[in-house]
Design a protein around this motif. Sequence first.
Motif, PDB file in Angstrom:
ATOM      1  N   TYR A 185       0.830  -1.202   0.000  1.00 50.24           N
ATOM      2  CA  TYR A 185       0.000   0.000   0.000  1.00 50.24           C
ATOM      3  C   TYR A 185       0.868   1.256   0.000  1.00 50.24           C
ATOM      4  O   TYR A 185       1.897   1.316   0.677  1.00 50.24           O
ATOM      5  N   ASN A 186       0.416   2.251  -0.737  1.00 50.45           N
ATOM      6  CA  ASN A 186       0.922   3.617  -0.640  1.00 50.45           C
ATOM      7  C   ASN A 186      -0.303   4.520  -0.601  1.00 50.45           C
ATOM      8  O   ASN A 186      -1.098   4.518  -1.551  1.00 50.45           O
ATOM      9  N   PHE A 187      -0.468   5.279   0.487  1.00 51.68           N
ATOM     10  CA  PHE A 187      -1.721   6.002   0.665  1.00 51.68           C
ATOM     11  C   PHE A 187      -1.515   7.307   1.424  1.00 51.68           C
ATOM     12  O   PHE A 187      -0.495   7.518   2.097  1.00 51.68           O
ATOM     13  N   TYR A 188      -2.520   8.172   1.305  1.00 55.25           N
ATOM     14  CA  TYR A 188      -2.564   9.434   2.040  1.00 55.25           C
ATOM     15  C   TYR A 188      -3.685   9.353   3.082  1.00 55.25           C
ATOM     16  O   TYR A 188      -4.819   8.971   2.752  1.00 55.25           O
ATOM     17  N   TRP A 189      -3.360   9.708   4.322  1.00 54.95           N
ATOM     18  CA  TRP A 189      -4.384   9.697   5.359  1.00 54.95           C
ATOM     19  C   TRP A 189      -5.440  10.752   5.038  1.00 54.95           C
ATOM     20  O   TRP A 189      -5.136  11.917   4.785  1.00 54.95           O
ATOM     21  N   ARG A 190      -6.688  10.322   5.057  1.00 53.32           N
ATOM     22  CA  ARG A 190      -7.818  11.157   4.665  1.00 53.32           C
ATOM     23  C   ARG A 190      -8.025  12.310   5.653  1.00 53.32           C
ATOM     24  O   ARG A 190      -7.779  12.184   6.846  1.00 53.32           O
ATOM     25  N   ASN A 191      -8.492  13.432   5.125  1.00 54.15           N
ATOM     26  CA  ASN A 191      -8.858  14.575   5.970  1.00 54.15           C
ATOM     27  C   ASN A 191     -10.228  14.303   6.575  1.00 54.15           C
ATOM     28  O   ASN A 191     -11.268  14.674   6.027  1.00 54.15           O
ATOM     29  N   ALA A 192     -10.228  13.603   7.712  1.00 54.93           N
ATOM     30  CA  ALA A 192     -11.468  13.214   8.391  1.00 54.93           C
ATOM     31  C   ALA A 192     -11.245  13.264   9.897  1.00 54.93           C
ATOM     32  O   ALA A 192     -10.147  12.987  10.386  1.00 54.93           O
ATOM     33  N   SER A 193     -12.295  13.586  10.637  1.00 53.59           N
ATOM     34  CA  SER A 193     -12.163  13.933  12.049  1.00 53.59           C
ATOM     35  C   SER A 193     -11.764  12.770  12.955  1.00 53.59           C
ATOM     36  O   SER A 193     -11.324  13.003  14.078  1.00 53.59           O
ATOM     37  N   LEU A 194     -11.910  11.521  12.501  1.00 56.21           N
ATOM     38  CA  LEU A 194     -11.544  10.390  13.355  1.00 56.21           C
ATOM     39  C   LEU A 194     -10.155   9.848  13.026  1.00 56.21           C
ATOM     40  O   LEU A 194      -9.708   8.886  13.642  1.00 56.21           O
ATOM     41  N   ASN A 195      -9.467  10.467  12.062  1.00 58.44           N
ATOM     42  CA  ASN A 195      -8.055  10.185  11.857  1.00 58.44           C
ATOM     43  C   ASN A 195      -7.228  10.998  12.847  1.00 58.44           C
ATOM     44  O   ASN A 195      -7.689  12.000  13.399  1.00 58.44           O
ATOM     45  N   ASN A 196      -5.978  10.582  13.058  1.00 56.60           N
ATOM     46  CA  ASN A 196      -5.065  11.321  13.924  1.00 56.60           C
ATOM     47  C   ASN A 196      -4.701  12.658  13.274  1.00 56.60           C
ATOM     48  O   ASN A 196      -4.350  12.705  12.097  1.00 56.60           O
ATOM     49  N   TRP A 197      -4.766  13.753  14.044  1.00 58.01           N
ATOM     50  CA  TRP A 197      -4.557  15.095  13.482  1.00 58.01           C
ATOM     51  C   TRP A 197      -3.187  15.217  12.843  1.00 58.01           C
ATOM     52  O   TRP A 197      -3.039  15.815  11.771  1.00 58.01           O
ATOM     53  N   ASP A 198      -2.163  14.675  13.488  1.00 57.27           N
ATOM     54  CA  ASP A 198      -0.806  14.787  12.960  1.00 57.27           C
ATOM     55  C   ASP A 198      -0.637  14.042  11.642  1.00 57.27           C
ATOM     56  O   ASP A 198       0.196  14.415  10.808  1.00 57.27           O
ATOM     57  N   LYS A 199      -1.408  12.969  11.426  1.00 58.09           N
ATOM     58  CA  LYS A 199      -1.241  12.148  10.232  1.00 58.09           C
ATOM     59  C   LYS A 199      -2.120  12.594   9.066  1.00 58.09           C
ATOM     60  O   LYS A 199      -1.863  12.222   7.921  1.00 58.09           O
ATOM     61  N   ILE A 200      -3.161  13.372   9.336  1.00 58.31           N
ATOM     62  CA  ILE A 200      -4.046  13.819   8.258  1.00 58.31           C
ATOM     63  C   ILE A 200      -3.244  14.540   7.179  1.00 58.31           C
ATOM     64  O   ILE A 200      -2.438  15.418   7.453  1.00 58.31           O
ATOM     65  N   GLY A 201      -3.436  14.121   5.918  1.00 59.18           N
ATOM     66  CA  GLY A 201      -2.758  14.755   4.804  1.00 59.18           C
ATOM     67  C   GLY A 201      -1.306  14.369   4.640  1.00 59.18           C
ATOM     68  O   GLY A 201      -0.572  15.031   3.899  1.00 59.18           O
TER      69      GLY A 201
END
Length: 460
Positions: A185-201
């Motif tokens: 996998y190669n992916f971007y963490w989604r801009n969503a409120s239940l993801n970790n703030w530091d990892k978003i984007g």
Amino acid sequence: MGYHGYTYNRDKNRLGVAVPRYISDNDRKNPGKISGSKYESNDNYLKITKNISPDTEFLMYGNYYYRKNSNFSRDNGNRYYGSFKRDGDDERKYVKAQIKHNYSPEGYFIVGVDYLDEAFKPYSVGQEYKKVTGLGENGKDKITGYKNVQSGDSTKENFGTFFMNKYEYGKLQLSQGIRYDYSKYNFYWRNASLNNWDKIGTKDDSKYNNYSYELSANYLYSDTGSTYISYNRAFRTPTASEMRYTKNSEKLKPQVQDTIEIGLKDFVNNTYLSMSTFYKKTHDEIYSAIPPEFSGMVNYNIGKTERVGFEGVLEHYIDKLTLKSSITYIKSKVVDGEYAGSEIPSVPNWKITGGLTYDFTEKFSTTFEGIYYSQSYDLDDLENLRGKNSGEYVTFDLSAYYKITSDLMVTGRIENIFDEKYDEYAGYWDDNYENNEWKFRRQYYPAIGRTITVGVSYTF
């Protein structure tokens, strides 16, 4: 000799979202007026078989799927009206090649490889400095602030190889199989409120190695009947879309399931019957739902789960008429972790079907069937606190096909003929549909009503 087949499916649909009951009742056909979505998809299948020798067959199978997604964006200051805007697209490429060789009159083996390339493609890519909300390090408190958010394709590649052998010793049939998969996998963490703030984007990656196995024995105790026992270990790795949105950006683990099944199949006069009982144990089951501690849909591993059940099938043949019925019972529970001892939400205990097929001619046939599902727990009720009050319904379907020639066939299907109102799932979380004030209440995701499908297939 050989075979070439091509199948094409095109689908256009509008999807709603989970909403309070008064909204779904008033606007069941299109609850997406508030915040829904729509999609257009094209699905292509190609199958080629070729006899290399009298004992050896080569098969190649390919699939290409592309889906364009759009989300509903409300006009400023308006609760109900707006327009659809393009969102990310889904793409899937799959190819499989295998060889089947009959090494004796009693046995054959199949060996092959396959490859999957899957991607979630955002409509807008690049970097943007924007205000985002996500979870803090403790996985509970929400953080809101500005940061650079990167967006790009999230991809999954899967390489697989497999081997299966089947051999007959008199009345005993034995099968063995093994499969290995490597997923990247190669992916971007989604801009969503239940993801970790530091990892978003931010961009991330992951790799998995998985094995699956199959062992089975089937004993032919008569000319028409057999009894069998089987064991298999199967796995499911996350999709590219699932991987980018998880509880506090915790990387999903592959789901591994062990299944033991014992069953019997036979013909009694003009009746076919099949009975089986099974036990399934799943490790790190991938679950897409609303955890009790959050308000919102997210992907996560809920731990070990078990499913125990039985299934019975009857088909009775009367000239051109076939009467069909089946019954399935499943008892499920979470085995370990925070929700140990609870039944798995949205898994009904009972499924009962009944119907008939009538062959008017060799070219024209119709089928009418009904399906019943019993109640289950709300999607977010992993603690089983509210009782089973979700999901019980009955629907009826009608399908038919007509063979114009030996190669060309027209098909048609009407699902949910009587337009039964039911929900795919329900649960409690908050919304601001009334006066822009947040309320925590029960939400319902209405199922699609009556659906008509027409298709054409051609074999060449």
